[in-house]
Design an enzyme around this catalytic site. Structure first.
Site, PDB file in Angstrom:
ATOM      1  N   ASP A   1       0.818  -1.201   0.000  1.00 54.49           N
ATOM      2  CA  ASP A   1       0.000   0.000   0.000  1.00 54.49           C
ATOM      3  C   ASP A   1       0.863   1.268   0.000  1.00 54.49           C
ATOM      4  O   ASP A   1       2.082   1.211   0.220  1.00 54.49           O
ATOM      5  CB  ASP A   1      -1.094   0.003   1.072  1.00 54.49           C
ATOM      6  CG  ASP A   1      -0.651  -0.413   2.422  1.00 54.49           C
ATOM      7  OD1 ASP A   1      -1.064  -1.480   2.875  1.00 54.49           O
ATOM      8  OD2 ASP A   1       0.142   0.351   3.013  1.00 54.49           O
TER       9      ASP A   1
HETATM   10  N1  URA Z   1       0.064  -5.536   4.717  1.00 56.19           N
HETATM   11  C1  URA Z   1      -0.307  -4.243   4.744  1.00 56.19           C
HETATM   12  O1  URA Z   1      -1.057  -3.839   5.624  1.00 56.19           O
HETATM   13  N2  URA Z   1       0.175  -3.410   3.807  1.00 56.19           N
HETATM   14  C2  URA Z   1       0.993  -3.817   2.839  1.00 56.19           C
HETATM   15  O2  URA Z   1       1.398  -3.023   1.988  1.00 56.19           O
HETATM   16  C3  URA Z   1       1.377  -5.166   2.809  1.00 56.19           C
HETATM   17  C4  URA Z   1       0.896  -5.996   3.766  1.00 56.19           C
END
Ligand code: URA
Length: 238
Positions: free
Chosen positions: A110
């Site tokens: 993310d």
């Molecule tokens: N878990 C998350 O919360 N964000 C990520 O980018 C990857 C795994």
């Protein structure tokens, strides 16, 4: 025995690698800018090994496909849609945006998460790296907004932790406490915002998240030495 190169029409090679469209390729050939095995080639239909082609004296970039590891900085999105903000693809050569098959990430991080991201134009490999059936290991370093909850290790390992708005519990994940508010989480699932949501489920918020390991690839000590924003070629997994 070495694999035989895949021969493709010369105009398709130039188009697939992002140097031209099938029609503008004709202009490059007409102008004598394209050589194959050192010999000027003007016939767009000739089948060639992409590795044997030069344009303006330079070999073509990644003629046999792209497989790279990127150290994604926080603040970039794993999307091809410019409207979502700065893209991880902005860190790669611009010409790659015109390649066929398209270069894409194997799963996503993310926007606020940093760390290792694999990008490739090999869609069977993307499938292999992201399919839940293949149990690819991911390792994350998390900084929480509070001390790591006392029940975190047990909750993550339990196989019963359920995320908000979901019914199916998370597979067991390994949590190692590394400091008062810091820990490392090792897991094989890859649900949407999973690490953040697992911590939310036990009453903590993630302030910072960094992926150190994805499958056989690791960033940093004993791994790939990439500063945020840097990428390098990698070999396919065995
Ligand atoms: N878990 C998350 O919360 N964000 C990520 O980018 C990857 C795994």
């Amino acid at each position: 025995m070495a694999a035989r190169p895949t021969l493709l029409r010369l105009d398709r090679v130039l188009a697939n690698l992002g140097y031209a469209t099938r029609s503008t390729a004709a202009g490059l050939l007409r102008d004598g800018r394209v050589l194959v095995d050192g010999v000027e080639m003007r016939d767009a239909a000739t089948k060639v090994d992409p590795q044997a082609v030069t344009l303006d004296g330079e070999p073509l970039d990644h003629p046999c496909g792209v497989l790279v590891a990127l150290h994604k900085p926080a603040g970039l999105v794993c999307s091809h849609d410019e409207s979502e903000g700065p893209l991880v693809y902005d860190l790669l050569p611009f010409r790659w945006t015109a390649r066929t098959p398209v270069v894409t990430s194997a799963g996503r991080l993310d926007k606020d998460t940093s760390g290792i991201l694999i990008l490739t134009d090999d869609s069977p490999l993307v499938h292999r790296l992201t399919s839940p059936k293949h149990h690819v290991t991911k390792e994350y370093e998390a900084i929480l907004d509070r001390p790591v909850p006392a029940d975190a290790v047990e909750a993550f390992a339990s196989g019963t932790l359920t995320l908000r708005n979901e019914n199916r519990p998370c597979a067991p994940a390994d949590l190692a406490v590394t400091g008062e508010r810091t820990c490392t989480v090792t897991m094989t699932e890859g649900r949407y915002h999973q690490v953040r949501r697992m911590f939310s489920a036990i009453g903590a918020e993630v302030e910072s998240l960094h992926r150190r390991v994805f499958g056989p690839w690791r960033l940093g000590v004993n791994g790939l030495d990439l500063a945020p924003g840097e990428w390098c070629d990698i070999n396919p997994p065995q």
